[in-house]
Design a protein around this motif. Structure first.
Motif, PDB file in Angstrom:
ATOM      1  N   TRP A 266       0.836  -1.210   0.000  1.00  0.00           N
ATOM      2  CA  TRP A 266       0.000   0.000   0.000  1.00  0.00           C
ATOM      3  C   TRP A 266       0.869   1.257   0.000  1.00  0.00           C
ATOM      4  O   TRP A 266       0.604   2.203  -0.747  1.00  0.00           O
ATOM      5  CB  TRP A 266      -0.900  -0.014   1.236  1.00  0.00           C
ATOM      6  N   ALA A 267       1.927   1.249   0.803  1.00  0.00           N
ATOM      7  CA  ALA A 267       2.743   2.451   0.965  1.00  0.00           C
ATOM      8  C   ALA A 267       3.514   2.809  -0.301  1.00  0.00           C
ATOM      9  O   ALA A 267       3.562   3.982  -0.697  1.00  0.00           O
ATOM     10  CB  ALA A 267       3.706   2.268   2.141  1.00  0.00           C
ATOM     11  N   VAL A 268       4.139   1.826  -0.956  1.00  0.00           N
ATOM     12  CA  VAL A 268       4.903   2.160  -2.164  1.00  0.00           C
ATOM     13  C   VAL A 268       3.969   2.585  -3.299  1.00  0.00           C
ATOM     14  O   VAL A 268       4.373   3.345  -4.192  1.00  0.00           O
ATOM     15  CB  VAL A 268       5.819   0.996  -2.612  1.00  0.00           C
ATOM     16  N   ASP A 279       6.998  10.287   3.914  1.00  0.00           N
ATOM     17  CA  ASP A 279       7.856   9.429   3.106  1.00  0.00           C
ATOM     18  C   ASP A 279       7.246   8.031   3.030  1.00  0.00           C
ATOM     19  O   ASP A 279       7.640   7.111   3.749  1.00  0.00           O
ATOM     20  CB  ASP A 279       9.267   9.379   3.697  1.00  0.00           C
ATOM     21  N   TYR A 280       6.274   7.862   2.132  1.00  0.00           N
ATOM     22  CA  TYR A 280       5.602   6.579   1.975  1.00  0.00           C
ATOM     23  C   TYR A 280       6.577   5.486   1.542  1.00  0.00           C
ATOM     24  O   TYR A 280       6.446   4.326   1.950  1.00  0.00           O
ATOM     25  CB  TYR A 280       4.473   6.688   0.942  1.00  0.00           C
ATOM     26  N   GLN A 281       7.542   5.829   0.694  1.00  0.00           N
ATOM     27  CA  GLN A 281       8.477   4.819   0.212  1.00  0.00           C
ATOM     28  C   GLN A 281       9.299   4.248   1.364  1.00  0.00           C
ATOM     29  O   GLN A 281       9.473   3.030   1.482  1.00  0.00           O
ATOM     30  CB  GLN A 281       9.399   5.415  -0.855  1.00  0.00           C
ATOM     31  N   TYR A 283       8.479   4.221   4.518  1.00  0.00           N
ATOM     32  CA  TYR A 283       7.565   3.455   5.354  1.00  0.00           C
ATOM     33  C   TYR A 283       7.320   2.066   4.747  1.00  0.00           C
ATOM     34  O   TYR A 283       7.336   1.045   5.444  1.00  0.00           O
ATOM     35  CB  TYR A 283       6.253   4.219   5.495  1.00  0.00           C
ATOM     36  N   GLY A 284       7.108   2.028   3.419  1.00  0.00           N
ATOM     37  CA  GLY A 284       6.848   0.761   2.758  1.00  0.00           C
ATOM     38  C   GLY A 284       8.038  -0.179   2.813  1.00  0.00           C
ATOM     39  O   GLY A 284       7.885  -1.387   3.078  1.00  0.00           O
ATOM     40  N   ILE A 285       9.232   0.348   2.577  1.00  0.00           N
ATOM     41  CA  ILE A 285      10.432  -0.486   2.626  1.00  0.00           C
ATOM     42  C   ILE A 285      10.656  -1.027   4.031  1.00  0.00           C
ATOM     43  O   ILE A 285      11.091  -2.173   4.221  1.00  0.00           O
ATOM     44  CB  ILE A 285      11.655   0.310   2.134  1.00  0.00           C
ATOM     45  N   TRP A 286      10.332  -0.218   5.031  1.00  0.00           N
ATOM     46  CA  TRP A 286      10.432  -0.680   6.423  1.00  0.00           C
ATOM     47  C   TRP A 286       9.441  -1.817   6.677  1.00  0.00           C
ATOM     48  O   TRP A 286       9.786  -2.823   7.310  1.00  0.00           O
ATOM     49  CB  TRP A 286      10.168   0.484   7.365  1.00  0.00           C
ATOM     50  N   LYS A 287       8.225  -1.691   6.163  1.00  0.00           N
ATOM     51  CA  LYS A 287       7.237  -2.760   6.323  1.00  0.00           C
ATOM     52  C   LYS A 287       7.715  -4.048   5.647  1.00  0.00           C
ATOM     53  O   LYS A 287       7.596  -5.152   6.207  1.00  0.00           O
ATOM     54  CB  LYS A 287       5.886  -2.329   5.750  1.00  0.00           C
TER      55      LYS A 287
END
Length: 307
Positions: A266-268, A279-281, A283-287
């Protein structure tokens, strides 16, 4: 307040039976992401007023969310929906006077965790909702949409997908345990009433993403959201299921990894769509990184077999 917003507010207030712009005082509330939220006072009584964001009907089934909210209210675990008009794009809900939104820091406390687990147990016991949308459907929808708009996935995304697929196969082989689920465990959705430092009540709000979903996912995504360690997770699993069994531990743990795949995807995707200063990217990479940790756990295949 701009003239356009004032005009919109006057229109929606006038749509509520018994309300007029002259008899309602209104002020904006912070915290809305997809909608605009307002505190409305009518005849001395406070109400929470939500104006649906433009385009949100494309990903939020309002009929299902209202059904879920009303079912939860009948159980005593949610505020009452006082008025709803899909065409106007308006929802009026009982304002929870004396309650506050929970915070991330609150969930370092065992009593907050226990109250949430009890809320879930109550909501999951309700009648099936009119829409079933499981976490696997959600995840794959995000991935497909992300690919269509050029989202940037991790270099090892094919390997992550392979582990995700193994988890999906394990769940479908054993059968999904579908129950009404809230599907949105952000801390602000748990409204708490306190007496000094003791919780006297907690209610679950905002059913926009509710659907029939895998029971273990609801626990897994919540325990991941609050960073529960393994010992605490086992205690919460025991509280919910009444015992700790290898099967239930496996389902919740694997669902926790799937939750990170879902929200990472969802974030990326949001990184390509949203103009929010976030910084959605990252956040997404962290997930994805959290999912990778569980996929690499030496117990991963054992959990899959236990499901």
């Amino acid at each position: 307040m701009s003239a356009a917003i004032t005009k919109q507010l006057e229109a929606v207030i006038g749509a509520v039976p018994g309300w007029t712009p002259e008899t309602v005082d209104i002020r904006a509330l912070d915290g809305g992401v997809t909608n605009s939220n307002w505190l409305a006072t009518h005849e001395g009584k406070l109400h929470f007023l939500k104006i649906y964001g433009s385009g949100t009907e494309s990903f939020i089934n309002r009929e299902v969310s209202i059904d879920a909210a009303r079912q939860a209210q009948s159980m005593g675990i949610a505020p009452e929906v006082l008025y709803y008009d899909k065409n106007t794009g308006l929802e009026v809900v009982e304002f929870l006077t004396g309650y506050r939104a929970s915070t991330n820091a609150d969930f370092a406390r065992r009593d907050f965790l226990e109250h949430v687990i009890d809320l879930y147990a109550a909501f999951h016991s309700g009648n099936p909702l009119s829409e079933t949308k499981d976490v696997f459907e959600m995840t794959e929808e995000h991935i497909e949409q992300g690919r269509e708009i050029g989202a940037l996935f991790p270099a090892d995304f094919n390997w992550l997908l392979k582990q995700y697929s193994k988890a999906k196969q394990a769940f479908f082989a054993s059968g999904l345990d579908l129950v009404p689920c809230h599907n949105d465990p952000m801390p602000g959705n748990f409204m708490v009433q306190m007496d000094d430092d003791a919780i006297t009540d907690m209610k679950l709000i905002d059913y926009e993403y509710a659907s029939n979903n895998e029971r273990a996912y609801e626990l897994g995504v919540f325990l991941g959201e609050v960073f529960a360690d393994e010992k605490t997770s086992l205690e919460m699993i025991e509280r919910y299921y009444g015992e700790v069994r290898a099967e239930t531990v496996a389902r919740v743990t694997v669902a926790r990894a799937i939750a990170d795949m879902k929200w990472g995807s969802w974030a990326v995707q949001q990184r390509q769509l949203s103009d929010w200063d976030f910084d959605y990217q990252k956040y997404g990479i962290w997930k994805y990184g959290r999912a990778r940790m569980l996929f690499n756990d030496p117990r991963w295949d054992d959990w899959l077999r236990a499901i």
